[in-house]
Motif scaffolding. Structure first.
Motif, PDB file in Angstrom:
ATOM      1  N   TYR A 127       0.834  -1.204   0.000  1.00 28.37           N
ATOM      2  CA  TYR A 127       0.000   0.000   0.000  1.00 28.37           C
ATOM      3  C   TYR A 127       0.872   1.259   0.000  1.00 28.37           C
ATOM      4  CZ  TYR A 127      -3.401   3.432   1.748  1.00 28.37           C
ATOM      5  OH  TYR A 127      -4.186   4.542   1.918  1.00 28.37           O
ATOM      6  N   TYR A 128       1.826   1.320   0.901  1.00 24.63           N
ATOM      7  CA  TYR A 128       2.659   2.521   1.001  1.00 24.63           C
ATOM      8  C   TYR A 128       3.646   2.632  -0.162  1.00 24.63           C
ATOM      9  CZ  TYR A 128       0.878   3.384   5.705  1.00 24.63           C
ATOM     10  OH  TYR A 128       0.060   3.652   6.764  1.00 24.63           O
ATOM     11  N   ALA A 129       4.174   1.498  -0.624  1.00 27.09           N
ATOM     12  CA  ALA A 129       5.145   1.532  -1.717  1.00 27.09           C
ATOM     13  C   ALA A 129       4.510   1.897  -3.049  1.00 27.09           C
ATOM     14  CB  ALA A 129       5.840   0.174  -1.828  1.00 27.09           C
ATOM     15  N   LEU A 130       3.204   1.579  -3.192  1.00 31.00           N
ATOM     16  CA  LEU A 130       2.523   1.788  -4.469  1.00 31.00           C
ATOM     17  C   LEU A 130       1.482   2.895  -4.391  1.00 31.00           C
ATOM     18  CD1 LEU A 130       2.122  -1.950  -5.580  1.00 31.00           C
ATOM     19  CD2 LEU A 130       4.039  -0.373  -5.965  1.00 31.00           C
ATOM     20  N   ASP A 131       1.716   3.863  -3.505  1.00 32.17           N
ATOM     21  CA  ASP A 131       0.896   5.078  -3.447  1.00 32.17           C
ATOM     22  C   ASP A 131      -0.575   4.770  -3.172  1.00 32.17           C
ATOM     23  OD1 ASP A 131       0.534   7.848  -3.533  1.00 32.17           O
ATOM     24  OD2 ASP A 131       0.133   7.861  -5.682  1.00 32.17           O
ATOM     25  N   GLY A 132      -0.806   3.960  -2.140  1.00 34.25           N
ATOM     26  CA  GLY A 132      -2.160   3.522  -1.829  1.00 34.25           C
ATOM     27  C   GLY A 132      -3.160   4.626  -1.571  1.00 34.25           C
ATOM     28  N   TYR A 133      -2.685   5.785  -1.120  1.00 34.84           N
ATOM     29  CA  TYR A 133      -3.603   6.898  -0.862  1.00 34.84           C
ATOM     30  C   TYR A 133      -4.363   7.309  -2.121  1.00 34.84           C
ATOM     31  CZ  TYR A 133      -1.152   7.621   3.591  1.00 34.84           C
ATOM     32  OH  TYR A 133      -0.614   7.463   4.839  1.00 34.84           O
TER      33      TYR A 133
END
Length: 288
Positions: A156-162
């Motif tokens: 999530y954080y590595a692939l721009d989950g926001y």
């Protein structure tokens, strides 16, 4: 949590379950019916809460006052020094809770380092912080779901989950529900991740190598996103993988016959952008 039962007996400091409350162990809280299960008295920190209301265990009388003061300065440790809480007052609750959380966080970090050899980079730091502090499940280091939720949080954080494209009726990641309910995730009966299907979700960034730890993964589909970098070598550890699709991304690299992803015996379908990868035809028959 053992309160509101009919269990009885004597708990002994540094024995049985109380051993799990010692400094190098991970049990952060032991909640019992103190009128039935007799807890060791202060300065022991074996029991943290009593009964349904979660009151602190009663303290044993402090050591005799050898000074000139008529009142005790508060509960003491084995050497007679005063136990103080985080706000400077004397007591046990805050001290015990803080110590328990610190031990839990340390144990979790050690466990996470089994899959992330080093907690390097913002994505790994954020994932570790989330699993330790913000995950509503509040897992401990021995939970079978800890590493699964950590690796998914890392994705999530590595692939721009926001900024992923997730519909209102879909269940986004990093919430209190089982990770098996998160959008794009399918699990086995035992809760192991068996499928990650996030095609056309506006994913951006590089795949972390930890994805290779999902030993039951059969389907990995990232088609039509903005992924960059190479396919991690650790994907070759996914012995159950039958479908891999990274087509229509910005990934590039060089693949070799009988090595890495090309060595996966069960991989029946593999899609990628052949104009960006150097790949043997017998490994990459499906191109853009």
């Amino acid at each position: 949590y053992l309160y509101n039962n009919d269990m009885d007996g004597d708990l002994i400091d540094d024995k049985g379950v109380c051993v799990l409350r010692t400094p190098n162990q991970a049990l952060s809280e032991l909640w019992v019916d103190c009128d039935k299960l007799k807890c060791p008295p202060s300065p022991s920190t074996c029991c943290t809460k009593c009964g349904k209301d979660g009151t602190a265990p009663e303290l044993s009388p402090g050591p005799p006052n050898t000074g000139g003061d008529s009142e005790s300065s508060g509960p003491t440790t084995g050497d007679g020094s005063t136990i103080t809480t985080g706000d400077g007052s004397t007591g046990t609750g805050t001290n015990v809770d803080t110590l328990g959380e610190e031990l839990r966080a340390k144990a979790i970090k050690i466990k996470i380092e089994e899959v992330s050899s080093q907690i390097v980079g913002e994505a790994r730091e954020n994932a570790l912080y989330w699993i330790t502090n913000n995950d509503p499940m509040k897992l401990n280091a021995y939970s079978p779901n800890l590493l699964k939720r950590y690796i998914l949080a890392l994705l999530y954080y590595a692939l721009d989950g926001y900024n992923w494209d997730v519909k209102q009726e879909e269940i986004h990641w990093l919430n209190a529900l089982s990770h098996c309910y998160w959008v794009g995730i399918t699990c086995t009966y035992d809760g192991d991740v068996s499928s990650i299907e996030l095609e056309s979700r506006n994913l951006k960034g590089e795949l972390p190598y930890e994805i290779g730890k999902f030993s039951k993964l059969r389907i990995l589909d990232f088609e039509d996103n903005a992924l960059t970098g190479d396919i991690p070598d650790e994907v070759s550890e996914l012995d159950e993988l039958i479908y891999l699709n990274v087509f229509h991304n910005d990934m590039s690299g060089e693949l070799f016959a009988n090595n890495g992803v090309c060595a996966l015996e069960k991989l029946g379908e593999f899609w990628l952008d052949c104009d960006k990868f150097t790949c043997p035809s017998n490994c990459c028959p499906n191109c853009n």
